[in-house]
Write a protein that holds these residues in place. Structure first.
Motif, short mmCIF file in Angstrom:
data_model
loop_
_atom_site.label_atom_id
_atom_site.label_comp_id
_atom_site.label_asym_id
_atom_site.label_seq_id
_atom_site.Cartn_x
_atom_site.Cartn_y
_atom_site.Cartn_z
N ILE A 1 -19.85 113.06 -23.09
CA ILE A 1 -18.78 112.72 -22.14
C ILE A 1 -18.57 113.86 -21.15
O ILE A 1 -18.40 113.63 -19.95
CB ILE A 1 -17.47 112.40 -22.90
CG1 ILE A 1 -17.60 111.07 -23.64
CG2 ILE A 1 -16.28 112.35 -21.94
CD1 ILE A 1 -16.43 110.75 -24.54
N ALA A 2 -18.60 115.10 -21.65
CA ALA A 2 -18.42 116.25 -20.77
C ALA A 2 -19.56 116.35 -19.76
O ALA A 2 -19.34 116.69 -18.58
CB ALA A 2 -18.32 117.53 -21.58
N LYS A 3 -20.79 116.02 -20.19
CA LYS A 3 -21.92 116.08 -19.27
C LYS A 3 -21.84 114.97 -18.23
O LYS A 3 -22.09 115.19 -17.04
CB LYS A 3 -23.23 115.97 -20.06
CG LYS A 3 -23.54 117.19 -20.90
CD LYS A 3 -24.72 116.96 -21.82
CE LYS A 3 -26.00 116.82 -21.07
NZ LYS A 3 -27.18 116.70 -21.98
N VAL A 4 -21.49 113.77 -18.66
CA VAL A 4 -21.41 112.64 -17.74
C VAL A 4 -20.28 112.84 -16.73
O VAL A 4 -20.43 112.57 -15.53
CB VAL A 4 -21.21 111.33 -18.52
CG1 VAL A 4 -20.91 110.17 -17.57
CG2 VAL A 4 -22.46 111.00 -19.34
N GLN A 5 -19.15 113.33 -17.19
CA GLN A 5 -18.00 113.56 -16.29
C GLN A 5 -18.14 114.83 -15.47
O GLN A 5 -17.37 115.05 -14.54
CB GLN A 5 -16.71 113.61 -17.11
CG GLN A 5 -16.35 112.28 -17.75
CD GLN A 5 -15.06 112.36 -18.57
OE1 GLN A 5 -14.59 113.44 -18.90
NE2 GLN A 5 -14.50 111.20 -18.90
N VAL B 1 -18.93 122.37 -17.68
CA VAL B 1 -18.77 123.75 -17.20
C VAL B 1 -17.51 124.38 -17.77
O VAL B 1 -17.44 125.61 -17.93
CB VAL B 1 -18.75 123.76 -15.65
CG1 VAL B 1 -17.51 123.05 -15.11
CG2 VAL B 1 -18.80 125.19 -15.12
N ASP B 2 -16.51 123.57 -18.09
CA ASP B 2 -15.28 124.11 -18.68
C ASP B 2 -15.54 124.74 -20.04
O ASP B 2 -14.77 125.60 -20.48
CB ASP B 2 -14.23 123.01 -18.82
CG ASP B 2 -13.76 122.48 -17.48
OD1 ASP B 2 -13.93 123.20 -16.48
OD2 ASP B 2 -13.25 121.34 -17.43
N ASP C 1 -28.60 112.59 -21.85
CA ASP C 1 -27.92 112.69 -20.55
C ASP C 1 -27.09 111.46 -20.23
O ASP C 1 -26.26 111.50 -19.32
CB ASP C 1 -28.95 112.89 -19.43
CG ASP C 1 -29.61 114.26 -19.49
OD1 ASP C 1 -28.91 115.25 -19.81
OD2 ASP C 1 -30.83 114.34 -19.24
N LYS C 2 -27.32 110.38 -20.97
CA LYS C 2 -26.60 109.14 -20.70
C LYS C 2 -26.17 108.52 -22.03
O LYS C 2 -26.69 108.84 -23.09
CB LYS C 2 -27.49 108.16 -19.93
CG LYS C 2 -27.93 108.65 -18.56
CD LYS C 2 -28.81 107.64 -17.85
CE LYS C 2 -30.14 107.46 -18.53
NZ LYS C 2 -31.04 106.56 -17.78
#
Length: 270
Positions: free
Chosen positions: A99-103, A107-108, A179-180
């Motif tokens: 979810i962090a990668k898709v959104q 980086v946070d 990635d998805k």
């Protein structure tokens, strides 16, 4: 800085050998993430486990004799518990990273002064917390409904924590690689689900043909389920110490791989 007789090196860690504050913040974020939707992450697994037990009891229970010296439902319960734990531990870390990668907000997690090991431990803390809470809920239900009291509660807890850490680490590896969402679904359907279902959850591996028995003993999840079964009902297909050694080695190997990915930023950094 120069007037004071010292300089601060750019990028230097100023938190000691371990950034305890950052590690605590990441771990608490992962815990709060699943607590915020507790009906999906905690309540739903309990309902699913109860449905498994009810359906198997209705369909097979009355016709099936004892398994390993205990009633079939009693034999089945620890396997259902462990299967639920590992599925939720895997989902916690994998979904968090994907979810962090898709959104685009991964980086946070990468920008704060956290080492790869600290990020790994923060994610694992959420997976272990979720898995343990799910196990606790199912365990209380088994005690209340089936009057199953754990024969070796410390052993059961140890295997539950190991199982949550193992699948939590595997979830990190899968989350970094995918990635998805459809890639993550493929990993879940073709790797995690077969590992859970083909591991003695619903049967004793002693009933399998020799070839399938050997294959089952190569599956680390078999030892997780067998270890919890020993902790709950006091009987198992393999020696608990062997299972503990295999599960510890598998957990270390998976977490080492996850640490390497997080440390180098593999498929996380542009």
């Amino acid at each position: 800085m120069a007037d004071q007789g010292y300089q601060v090196e750019l990028g230097a860690r100023r938190f000691g050998r371990v950034n305890w504050l950052g590690l605590k913040a990441l771990a608490w974020r992962e815990v709060k993430r699943f607590l915020a939707v507790w009906t999906q992450t905690l309540l739903a697994p309990l309902v699913t486990a109860a449905l498994f037990l009810m359906i198997f009891n209705i369909a097979i229970g009355p016709k099936r004799g004892d398994v390993m010296g205990v009633p079939f439902l009693t034999f089945l319960a620890p396997g259902i518990m462990m299967m639920t734990v590992i599925q939720n531990a895997f989902a916690n870390t994998s979904s968090s990273i994907v979810i962090a990668k898709v959104q685009g907000n991964i980086v946070d997690t990468l920008m704060p002064p956290l080492s790869g090991l600290e990020i790994l431990l923060g994610y694992l803390a959420g997976a272990v917390a979720r898995g343990t809470l799910v196990a606790l809920g199912i365990g209380l239900g088994l005690m209340a409904v089936l009057q199953i009291v754990p024969a070796h509660p410390v052993t059961a807890l140890l295997f539950i924590v190991l199982g949550a850490a193992f699948l939590g680490g595997l979830g990190i590896v899968a989350g970094v690689f995918a990635d998805k969402f459809d890639q993550m679904a493929a990993i879940t359907n073709f790797i995690v689900t077969p590992l859970a279902f083909l591991s003695g959850t619903f049967y004793s591996v002693e009933a399998l043909p020799p070839v399938l028995k050997v294959i089952s003993h190569l599956n680390p999840v078999f030892y997780l389920i067998d270890g919890v079964r020993f902790g709950v009902i006091g009987t198992s297909d393999s020696p608990p110490l062997l299972g503990l050694a295999v599960c510890s080695g598998a957990t270390f190997a998976v977490c080492l791989l996850a640490w390497g990915m997080l440390r180098t930023g593999y498929r996380l950094k542009p």
